[in-house]
Motif scaffolding. Sequence first.
Motif, short mmCIF file in Angstrom:
data_model
loop_
_atom_site.label_atom_id
_atom_site.label_comp_id
_atom_site.label_asym_id
_atom_site.label_seq_id
_atom_site.Cartn_x
_atom_site.Cartn_y
_atom_site.Cartn_z
N LEU A 139 0.89 -1.16 0.00
CA LEU A 139 0.00 0.00 0.00
C LEU A 139 0.92 1.21 0.00
O LEU A 139 1.97 1.20 0.65
CB LEU A 139 -0.90 0.04 1.24
CG LEU A 139 -2.03 -0.97 1.32
CD1 LEU A 139 -2.77 -0.83 2.64
CD2 LEU A 139 -3.00 -0.80 0.15
N LYS A 140 0.52 2.25 -0.72
CA LYS A 140 1.40 3.40 -0.85
C LYS A 140 1.54 4.15 0.48
O LYS A 140 0.61 4.20 1.29
CB LYS A 140 0.97 4.32 -1.97
CG LYS A 140 -0.40 4.90 -1.83
CD LYS A 140 -0.78 5.68 -3.08
CE LYS A 140 -2.26 6.01 -3.01
NZ LYS A 140 -2.77 6.55 -4.21
N ALA A 141 2.72 4.73 0.67
CA ALA A 141 2.98 5.54 1.85
C ALA A 141 1.95 6.68 1.86
O ALA A 141 1.58 7.20 0.82
CB ALA A 141 4.40 6.10 1.81
N GLY A 142 1.50 7.03 3.02
CA GLY A 142 0.52 8.09 3.15
C GLY A 142 -0.92 7.61 3.07
O GLY A 142 -1.84 8.41 3.19
N THR A 143 -1.12 6.29 2.87
CA THR A 143 -2.47 5.75 2.86
C THR A 143 -3.13 6.03 4.21
O THR A 143 -2.53 5.80 5.25
CB THR A 143 -2.45 4.23 2.60
OG1 THR A 143 -1.91 4.00 1.30
CG2 THR A 143 -3.84 3.62 2.69
N ASP A 144 -4.32 6.53 4.18
CA ASP A 144 -5.07 6.80 5.42
C ASP A 144 -5.66 5.48 5.90
O ASP A 144 -6.79 5.11 5.55
CB ASP A 144 -6.16 7.83 5.15
CG ASP A 144 -6.89 8.28 6.40
OD1 ASP A 144 -6.81 7.57 7.44
OD2 ASP A 144 -7.56 9.33 6.34
N VAL A 145 -4.87 4.75 6.69
CA VAL A 145 -5.28 3.41 7.12
C VAL A 145 -6.52 3.44 8.00
O VAL A 145 -7.30 2.49 8.00
CB VAL A 145 -4.13 2.63 7.80
CG1 VAL A 145 -2.98 2.42 6.84
CG2 VAL A 145 -3.66 3.32 9.07
N GLU A 146 -6.71 4.52 8.74
CA GLU A 146 -7.90 4.63 9.57
C GLU A 146 -9.16 4.68 8.68
O GLU A 146 -10.15 4.01 8.95
CB GLU A 146 -7.83 5.85 10.46
CG GLU A 146 -9.02 5.99 11.38
CD GLU A 146 -8.93 7.21 12.29
OE1 GLU A 146 -8.02 8.03 12.12
OE2 GLU A 146 -9.80 7.33 13.17
N ALA A 147 -9.09 5.46 7.61
CA ALA A 147 -10.23 5.56 6.70
C ALA A 147 -10.46 4.25 5.96
O ALA A 147 -11.61 3.81 5.81
CB ALA A 147 -10.01 6.70 5.70
#
Length: 188
Positions: A139-147
């Motif tokens: 997954l790309k860096a900066g992915t909003d994992v919470e969302a």
Amino acid sequence: MAARAPSTQTVVGPRSRDPTAEITASRPSTAAVSLSCSCRPATTTCAGSFSRAGSRTTLGATLAELTADPGRAPLRDNLVRVARLGLAFYTDSFPIAVSMFSSRELLRSHRDRVDGAGPRIPLKGVEGYLCAEVALGRLKAGTDVEAVASLLLGACFQQAFLASFEEARPSEVDELGARLADTLLAGL
């Protein structure tokens, strides 16, 4: 999206009074994971167990396994697995969870009894797994994992709500889990 500061996520056993302790619970259905994650802004502690009633496979144990070794299977397969277990978990637990909201006193009592554990546990577990995928580069860096975790588990919860309302099981859980994962991946 700007990169977030590194942090640690810990999943600990049920009713742990020490939120900094990294423990494995006395019950086999409880996940225990600790990882460094560059996609979380602060230390996150998750306490509790979340399992599919009557099944050896638990959402918590699966998330612990995937977080520890996310590269063992393709990203899509992992997300399908999480979606299917999320559907089963919420479908099994929805009727009981809803009953707690029938009385504010009952909800307050339950919240006190679980001492910090609660409905955020699965969400934090999925976030931890997604952080491991970010660290692995899938997954790309900066992915909003919470969302992303909220979208996946929110869809599972909605389907459990519909199944409970209609007094049915979510139709074709395997297919639905795959569709949810595919739709999520298309946006990532």
